[in-house]
Scaffold this motif. Structure first.
Motif, PDB file in Angstrom:
ATOM      1  N   LEU A   1       0.863  -1.171   0.000  1.00  0.00           N
ATOM      2  CA  LEU A   1       0.000   0.000   0.000  1.00  0.00           C
ATOM      3  C   LEU A   1       0.903   1.225   0.000  1.00  0.00           C
ATOM      4  CD1 LEU A   1      -2.740   1.398   0.194  1.00  0.00           C
ATOM      5  CD2 LEU A   1      -2.667   1.042   2.672  1.00  0.00           C
ATOM      6  N   ASP A   2       0.960   1.910  -1.141  1.00  0.00           N
ATOM      7  CA  ASP A   2       1.800   3.093  -1.302  1.00  0.00           C
ATOM      8  C   ASP A   2       0.931   4.330  -1.087  1.00  0.00           C
ATOM      9  OD1 ASP A   2       3.512   5.125  -1.995  1.00  0.00           O
ATOM     10  OD2 ASP A   2       3.870   4.409  -4.041  1.00  0.00           O
ATOM     11  N   LEU A   3       1.105   4.951   0.072  1.00  0.00           N
ATOM     12  CA  LEU A   3       0.293   6.122   0.414  1.00  0.00           C
ATOM     13  C   LEU A   3       0.836   7.391  -0.230  1.00  0.00           C
ATOM     14  CD1 LEU A   3      -0.023   5.199   4.173  1.00  0.00           C
ATOM     15  CD2 LEU A   3      -1.771   4.895   2.425  1.00  0.00           C
ATOM     16  N   GLY A   4       2.095   7.384  -0.636  1.00  0.00           N
ATOM     17  CA  GLY A   4       2.706   8.573  -1.235  1.00  0.00           C
ATOM     18  C   GLY A   4       2.635   9.738  -0.276  1.00  0.00           C
ATOM     19  N   GLU A   5       2.045  10.819  -0.728  1.00  0.00           N
ATOM     20  CA  GLU A   5       1.894  12.023   0.093  1.00  0.00           C
ATOM     21  C   GLU A   5       0.502  12.132   0.702  1.00  0.00           C
ATOM     22  OE1 GLU A   5       0.655  15.352  -3.176  1.00  0.00           O
ATOM     23  OE2 GLU A   5       2.680  14.522  -3.379  1.00  0.00           O
ATOM     24  N   PHE A   6      -0.301  11.092   0.524  1.00  0.00           N
ATOM     25  CA  PHE A   6      -1.707  11.159   0.932  1.00  0.00           C
ATOM     26  C   PHE A   6      -1.967  10.449   2.261  1.00  0.00           C
ATOM     27  CE2 PHE A   6      -1.579  11.253  -3.748  1.00  0.00           C
ATOM     28  CZ  PHE A   6      -1.999  12.555  -3.908  1.00  0.00           C
ATOM     29  N   THR A   7      -3.116  10.798   2.874  1.00  0.00           N
ATOM     30  CA  THR A   7      -3.498  10.233   4.165  1.00  0.00           C
ATOM     31  C   THR A   7      -4.785   9.447   4.041  1.00  0.00           C
ATOM     32  OG1 THR A   7      -2.437  12.048   5.356  1.00  0.00           O
ATOM     33  CG2 THR A   7      -4.089  10.786   6.559  1.00  0.00           C
TER      34      THR A   7
END
Length: 195
Positions: free
Chosen positions: A137-143
């Protein structure tokens, strides 16, 4: 009797048929002869419950009536129909396949072993990872957050959580791990208001 690439006949009483079933289509290519619907459902008179749910794939006819909530059939230049997130509001993408989803739960449900699911925006959703596969699960810059409870519950398999500046925020545990499941946290912020 209608024809097509897929015909779901819930009207006939076939031996071994169970009245409680659903057909989920998340990909593939379905074709039928010209002027023949690609997908058909035959139901008993007075039963208008749709038992086919489409969130991906390519079809030679319009399958809009079978698209799951949050998805729509879009006609392409060649006359075929592809499935897309309604209004272009995808919240997650399977980075391995390129398929976009209207919910993180859909992305997880249709993932294969070794796939990576990327968030495309901040979302409020509660998901359960209960598959015996390894998934990133790649959240990157998101929440990923939840209105209440834990946004992520892991009950089987291995979930790898990674993020650059994003994370998971819960009103209880950010990630709840049950039943001997494995969670590897590579990066990101996990926050909780208490458990």
């Amino acid at each position: 009797v209608p024809s097509g690439a897929l015909v779901l006949d819930s009207k006939s009483a076939y031996p071994g048929a169970d009245a409680e079933f659903m057909v989920d289509i998340s990909g593939g290519s379905f074709s039928a002869s010209e002027n023949v619907s690609t997908v058909n459902q035959v139901a008993p008179d007075g039963d208008d419950e749709i038992l086919i749910s489409i969130i991906g794939g390519t079809f030679t006819s319009d399958v809009s009536e079978y698209c799951a909530n949050g998805y729509e059939a879009q006609e392409r230049a060649d006359g075929s129909y592809g499935i897309a997130v309604s209004g272009g509001d995808a919240v997650a993408e399977n980075s391995t396949t390129g398929q976009q989803y209207a919910s993180l739960a859909d992305a997880i449900m249709y993932a294969n072993d070794g796939d990576t699911i990327a968030l495309l925006s901040d979302i409020s959703e509660t998901v359960t990872f209960d598959r015996d596969i390894e998934l990133t699960l790649d959240l990157g810059e998101f929440t990923l957050s939840a209105g209440s409870g834990s946004p992520v519950t892991v009950t089987a398999g291995t979930l790898i959580i990674d993020a650059s500046t994003g994370g998971i925020a819960g009103t209880s545990a950010a990630v709840l791990i049950n039943n001997g499941a494995t969670v590897d946290i590579v990066g990101g912020k996990l926050t909780s208001n208490g458990y």
